[in-house]
Scaffold this active site. Structure first.
Site, PDB file in Angstrom:
ATOM      1  N   ARG A 193      -9.475   0.270   8.959  1.00  0.00           N
ATOM      2  CA  ARG A 193      -9.022  -0.964   8.979  1.00  0.00           C
ATOM      3  C   ARG A 193     -10.058  -1.514  10.283  1.00  0.00           C
ATOM      4  O   ARG A 193      -9.981  -2.978  10.353  1.00  0.00           O
ATOM      5  CB  ARG A 193      -7.705  -0.742   9.841  1.00  0.00           C
ATOM      6  CG  ARG A 193      -6.646  -0.695   9.069  1.00  0.00           C
ATOM      7  CD  ARG A 193      -5.545  -0.385  10.633  1.00  0.00           C
ATOM      8  NE  ARG A 193      -4.612  -1.764  10.648  1.00  0.00           N
ATOM      9  CZ  ARG A 193      -3.401  -0.996   9.357  1.00  0.00           C
ATOM     10  NH1 ARG A 193      -3.809  -0.011   9.141  1.00  0.00           N
ATOM     11  NH2 ARG A 193      -2.188  -1.692   9.552  1.00  0.00           N
ATOM     12  N   ARG A 212       0.018  -8.914  12.977  1.00  0.00           N
ATOM     13  CA  ARG A 212      -0.810  -8.007  12.435  1.00  0.00           C
ATOM     14  C   ARG A 212      -1.502  -8.491  11.737  1.00  0.00           C
ATOM     15  O   ARG A 212      -2.573  -8.258  11.595  1.00  0.00           O
ATOM     16  CB  ARG A 212       0.620  -6.770  12.212  1.00  0.00           C
ATOM     17  CG  ARG A 212       1.499  -5.955  12.913  1.00  0.00           C
ATOM     18  CD  ARG A 212       1.618  -5.367  13.030  1.00  0.00           C
ATOM     19  NE  ARG A 212       2.537  -4.315  11.415  1.00  0.00           N
ATOM     20  CZ  ARG A 212       3.278  -4.373  10.287  1.00  0.00           C
ATOM     21  NH1 ARG A 212       4.567  -4.421  10.954  1.00  0.00           N
ATOM     22  NH2 ARG A 212       2.983  -3.767   9.324  1.00  0.00           N
ATOM     23  N   ARG A 255      10.958  -0.165  10.971  1.00  0.00           N
ATOM     24  CA  ARG A 255      10.456   0.032  11.842  1.00  0.00           C
ATOM     25  C   ARG A 255       9.818  -1.097  13.204  1.00  0.00           C
ATOM     26  O   ARG A 255      10.475  -2.203  13.745  1.00  0.00           O
ATOM     27  CB  ARG A 255       8.838  -0.090  11.293  1.00  0.00           C
ATOM     28  CG  ARG A 255       8.466   1.231  10.846  1.00  0.00           C
ATOM     29  CD  ARG A 255       7.125   0.983   9.727  1.00  0.00           C
ATOM     30  NE  ARG A 255       6.087   0.619  10.254  1.00  0.00           N
ATOM     31  CZ  ARG A 255       5.135  -0.178   9.440  1.00  0.00           C
ATOM     32  NH1 ARG A 255       4.889   0.434   8.461  1.00  0.00           N
ATOM     33  NH2 ARG A 255       3.947  -0.993  10.001  1.00  0.00           N
ATOM     34  N   ARG A 267      12.331  -4.746   5.121  1.00  0.00           N
ATOM     35  CA  ARG A 267      11.804  -3.125   5.404  1.00  0.00           C
ATOM     36  C   ARG A 267      12.224  -2.717   5.629  1.00  0.00           C
ATOM     37  O   ARG A 267      13.061  -3.084   6.638  1.00  0.00           O
ATOM     38  CB  ARG A 267      10.487  -3.596   5.215  1.00  0.00           C
ATOM     39  CG  ARG A 267       9.626  -2.099   4.339  1.00  0.00           C
ATOM     40  CD  ARG A 267       8.413  -2.045   5.181  1.00  0.00           C
ATOM     41  NE  ARG A 267       8.156  -2.956   5.705  1.00  0.00           N
ATOM     42  CZ  ARG A 267       6.318  -1.958   6.699  1.00  0.00           C
ATOM     43  NH1 ARG A 267       5.657  -1.471   5.489  1.00  0.00           N
ATOM     44  NH2 ARG A 267       5.827  -2.758   7.694  1.00  0.00           N
ATOM     45  N   LYS A 299       1.064  -1.334   0.358  1.00  0.00           N
ATOM     46  CA  LYS A 299       0.069  -0.235  -0.164  1.00  0.00           C
ATOM     47  C   LYS A 299       0.838   1.233  -0.331  1.00  0.00           C
ATOM     48  O   LYS A 299       0.762   1.944  -1.042  1.00  0.00           O
ATOM     49  CB  LYS A 299      -1.116   0.334   0.975  1.00  0.00           C
ATOM     50  CG  LYS A 299      -1.771  -1.328   0.946  1.00  0.00           C
ATOM     51  CD  LYS A 299      -2.594  -1.011   2.852  1.00  0.00           C
ATOM     52  CE  LYS A 299      -1.942  -1.422   4.322  1.00  0.00           C
ATOM     53  NZ  LYS A 299      -1.060  -2.141   3.942  1.00  0.00           N
TER      54      LYS A 299
HETATM   55  P1  AP5 Z   1       4.671  -1.173   1.559  1.00  0.00           P
HETATM   56  O1  AP5 Z   1       4.509  -0.834   0.207  1.00  0.00           O
HETATM   57  O2  AP5 Z   1       6.165  -0.725   2.651  1.00  0.00           O
HETATM   58  O3  AP5 Z   1       3.862  -2.143   2.558  1.00  0.00           O
HETATM   59  P2  AP5 Z   1       1.935  -1.611   3.203  1.00  0.00           P
HETATM   60  O4  AP5 Z   1       1.160  -2.253   2.521  1.00  0.00           O
HETATM   61  O5  AP5 Z   1       2.200  -0.124   3.017  1.00  0.00           O
HETATM   62  O6  AP5 Z   1       2.547  -2.528   4.492  1.00  0.00           O
HETATM   63  P3  AP5 Z   1       2.983  -2.103   6.563  1.00  0.00           P
HETATM   64  O7  AP5 Z   1       3.367  -2.774   6.961  1.00  0.00           O
HETATM   65  O8  AP5 Z   1       3.280   0.182   5.868  1.00  0.00           O
HETATM   66  O9  AP5 Z   1       1.437  -1.948   6.528  1.00  0.00           O
HETATM   67  P4  AP5 Z   1       0.000  -1.976   7.775  1.00  0.00           P
HETATM   68  O10 AP5 Z   1      -1.376  -1.287   6.707  1.00  0.00           O
HETATM   69  O11 AP5 Z   1       0.452  -3.002   8.406  1.00  0.00           O
HETATM   70  O12 AP5 Z   1       0.886  -0.827   8.470  1.00  0.00           O
HETATM   71  P5  AP5 Z   1       0.718   0.662   8.825  1.00  0.00           P
HETATM   72  O13 AP5 Z   1       1.686   1.839   9.101  1.00  0.00           O
HETATM   73  O14 AP5 Z   1      -0.358   0.776   7.583  1.00  0.00           O
HETATM   74  O15 AP5 Z   1       5.755  -2.731   1.430  1.00  0.00           O
HETATM   75  C1  AP5 Z   1       6.572  -3.343   2.192  1.00  0.00           C
HETATM   76  C2  AP5 Z   1       7.707  -4.110   1.729  1.00  0.00           C
HETATM   77  O16 AP5 Z   1       7.561  -5.173   0.829  1.00  0.00           O
HETATM   78  C3  AP5 Z   1       8.095  -2.570   1.191  1.00  0.00           C
HETATM   79  O17 AP5 Z   1       9.641  -3.368   1.433  1.00  0.00           O
HETATM   80  C4  AP5 Z   1       8.288  -3.656  -0.180  1.00  0.00           C
HETATM   81  O18 AP5 Z   1       9.211  -2.770  -0.643  1.00  0.00           O
HETATM   82  C5  AP5 Z   1       8.040  -4.642  -0.247  1.00  0.00           C
HETATM   83  N1  AP5 Z   1       6.912  -4.699  -1.684  1.00  0.00           N
HETATM   84  C6  AP5 Z   1       6.413  -3.529  -1.806  1.00  0.00           C
HETATM   85  N2  AP5 Z   1       5.111  -4.316  -2.814  1.00  0.00           N
HETATM   86  C7  AP5 Z   1       6.264  -5.234  -3.567  1.00  0.00           C
HETATM   87  C8  AP5 Z   1       5.533  -6.296  -4.950  1.00  0.00           C
HETATM   88  N3  AP5 Z   1       5.328  -6.197  -5.573  1.00  0.00           N
HETATM   89  N4  AP5 Z   1       6.751  -7.581  -4.610  1.00  0.00           N
HETATM   90  C9  AP5 Z   1       7.475  -7.446  -3.650  1.00  0.00           C
HETATM   91  N5  AP5 Z   1       8.231  -6.354  -3.103  1.00  0.00           N
HETATM   92  C10 AP5 Z   1       7.054  -5.393  -2.631  1.00  0.00           C
HETATM   93  O19 AP5 Z   1       0.244   0.128  10.527  1.00  0.00           O
HETATM   94  C11 AP5 Z   1       0.945   0.289  11.564  1.00  0.00           C
HETATM   95  C12 AP5 Z   1       0.418   0.167  12.505  1.00  0.00           C
HETATM   96  O20 AP5 Z   1      -0.223   1.914  13.219  1.00  0.00           O
HETATM   97  C13 AP5 Z   1      -0.951  -0.797  12.870  1.00  0.00           C
HETATM   98  O21 AP5 Z   1      -0.426  -1.870  13.358  1.00  0.00           O
HETATM   99  C14 AP5 Z   1      -2.026  -0.086  13.750  1.00  0.00           C
HETATM  100  O22 AP5 Z   1      -1.087  -0.381  15.234  1.00  0.00           O
HETATM  101  C15 AP5 Z   1      -1.727   1.223  13.559  1.00  0.00           C
HETATM  102  N6  AP5 Z   1      -2.560   2.255  12.656  1.00  0.00           N
HETATM  103  C16 AP5 Z   1      -2.766   2.266  11.306  1.00  0.00           C
HETATM  104  N7  AP5 Z   1      -3.596   3.072  10.970  1.00  0.00           N
HETATM  105  C17 AP5 Z   1      -4.742   2.316  11.980  1.00  0.00           C
HETATM  106  C18 AP5 Z   1      -6.108   2.359  12.235  1.00  0.00           C
HETATM  107  N8  AP5 Z   1      -6.899   2.622  11.198  1.00  0.00           N
HETATM  108  N9  AP5 Z   1      -6.514   2.402  13.341  1.00  0.00           N
HETATM  109  C19 AP5 Z   1      -6.253   0.986  13.865  1.00  0.00           C
HETATM  110  N10 AP5 Z   1      -4.747   1.521  14.502  1.00  0.00           N
HETATM  111  C20 AP5 Z   1      -4.078   2.024  12.897  1.00  0.00           C
END
Ligand code: AP5
Length: 266
Positions: free
Chosen positions: A130, A211, A200, A167, A55
């Site tokens: 979410r 997660r 991270r 990552r 994402k």
């Molecule tokens: P990346 O693009 O970073 O993946 P992502 O989907 O953004 O993953 P996240 O881990 O950031 O998502 P998340 O939803 O768990 O975390 P968030 O920060 O929202 O890609 C991942 C890796 O793969 C990278 O190394 C990239 O280079 C590689 N890659 C990408 N595409 C690829 C491909 N096609 N092929 C190969 N490699 C690839 O949330 C973190 C925390 O915040 C949550 O756990 C929660 O505690 C809190 N939080 C956030 N939002 C909320 C909410 N709305 N409500 C409650 N808590 C929340």
């Protein structure tokens, strides 16, 4: 304007009557239609997908090409932690454990952000909603005034642990890299800005598994939620980043202004 109508009324009451009829039958609905069209032109794009689905990677590349602001609730929370705010202090323990941060913290932070002027034309949400409750709150807030598109990035769980544990993210602009799939040009440095790369604190194998469990329990039901609203599109996000990006770009046209260059992908 009112004076002209009064004059016409005095000179020719039958003509005035016909004019009034035309105004009520044609012009009024036209004005209401135009006002409604204007209101529904706000675009809200929701990127759905498990942790590591890509994402953030997709949003980073799309944000320069779109007229939409990119809003990642995860990035906003990490910014609060970095700045030592009360919100950041409260959120940190949930994030480190891989749990969802409570809604009251998320809503105030997010809704303040979407009120900013750069969100006027619309925004791309990454990491929100979410849960069904978060989606319903968003829907109430939008109150039918926006076009919502949800794009689900589909990747099998087996690929996600490796993506996340290798990552690295830029401390300044949050661009994600991968030590194997998309390494930075210079080790430890961002290609896009002078920022340093870091891992991270929630990107450990144990936290990723928790997660993923929460994703399947609480977030995955949103796929059916948006499918039922006929607002869902799906993307095969197990493909290489360039191909994932092309699929999303095609789905979001004409929201995306230009074609995305293949060389931009991380
Ligand atoms: P990346 O693009 O970073 O993946 P992502 O989907 O953004 O993953 P996240 O881990 O950031 O998502 P998340 O939803 O768990 O975390 P968030 O920060 O929202 O890609 C991942 C890796 O793969 C990278 O190394 C990239 O280079 C590689 N890659 C990408 N595409 C690829 C491909 N096609 N092929 C190969 N490699 C690839 O949330 C973190 C925390 O915040 C949550 O756990 C929660 O505690 C809190 N939080 C956030 N939002 C909320 C909410 N709305 N409500 C409650 N808590 C929340």
């Amino acid at each position: 304007m009112g004076e002209y109508f009064q004059t016409i009324r005095l000179i020719s009451p039958p003509f005035y009557g016909r004019l009034r009829g035309v105004m009520i039958k044609i012009l009024l609905p036209l004005i209401l239609f135009m006002a409604n069209l204007q209101a529904t032109q706000t675009q809200v794009v929701i990127l759905l997908g498990p942790p590591g689905a890509g994402k953030g990677s997709a949003a980073t590349l799309l944000k320069d090409k779109m007229e939409l602001a990119h809003i990642s609730t995860g990035d906003l929370l990490r910014q609060n932690i970095k700045n030592g705010t009360q919100l950041g202090e409260k959120a940190k323990s949930y994030m480190d454990a891989g749990d969802l941060v409570p809604d009251e913290l998320i809503f105030s932070m997010l809704f303040e952000r979407v009120d900013a002027p750069d969100c006027e034309k619309g925004y791309l949400l990454d990491g929100f909603p979410r849960t069904i409750e978060q989606a319903e709150t968003l829907q109430k807030r939008l109150a039918g005034r926006a076009q919502v598109k949800a794009v689900s990035l589909e990747v099998p769980d087996s690929a996600l642990v490796e993506r996340i544990t290798k990552r690295q993210v830029c401390r300044d602009c949050q661009t994600p890299y991968h030590l194997t799939f998309s390494p930075p040009k210079t080790k430890g440095k961002c290609d896009r800005c002078p920022g340093e790369l870091y891992q991270r604190s929630d990107d450990t194998e144990t936290v990723v598994k928790s997660r993923l469990k929460i994703y399947h329990e609480k977030t995955a039901p949103l796929i059916d939620y948006y499918r039922e609203q006929k607002a869902l599109q799906t993307v095969d996000a197990s493909l290489p980043p360039n191909e994932v990006l092309s699929q999303i770009t095609a789905l979001l046209t004409p929201v995306v202004k230009d074609k995305v260059g293949a060389g931009d992908v991380h």
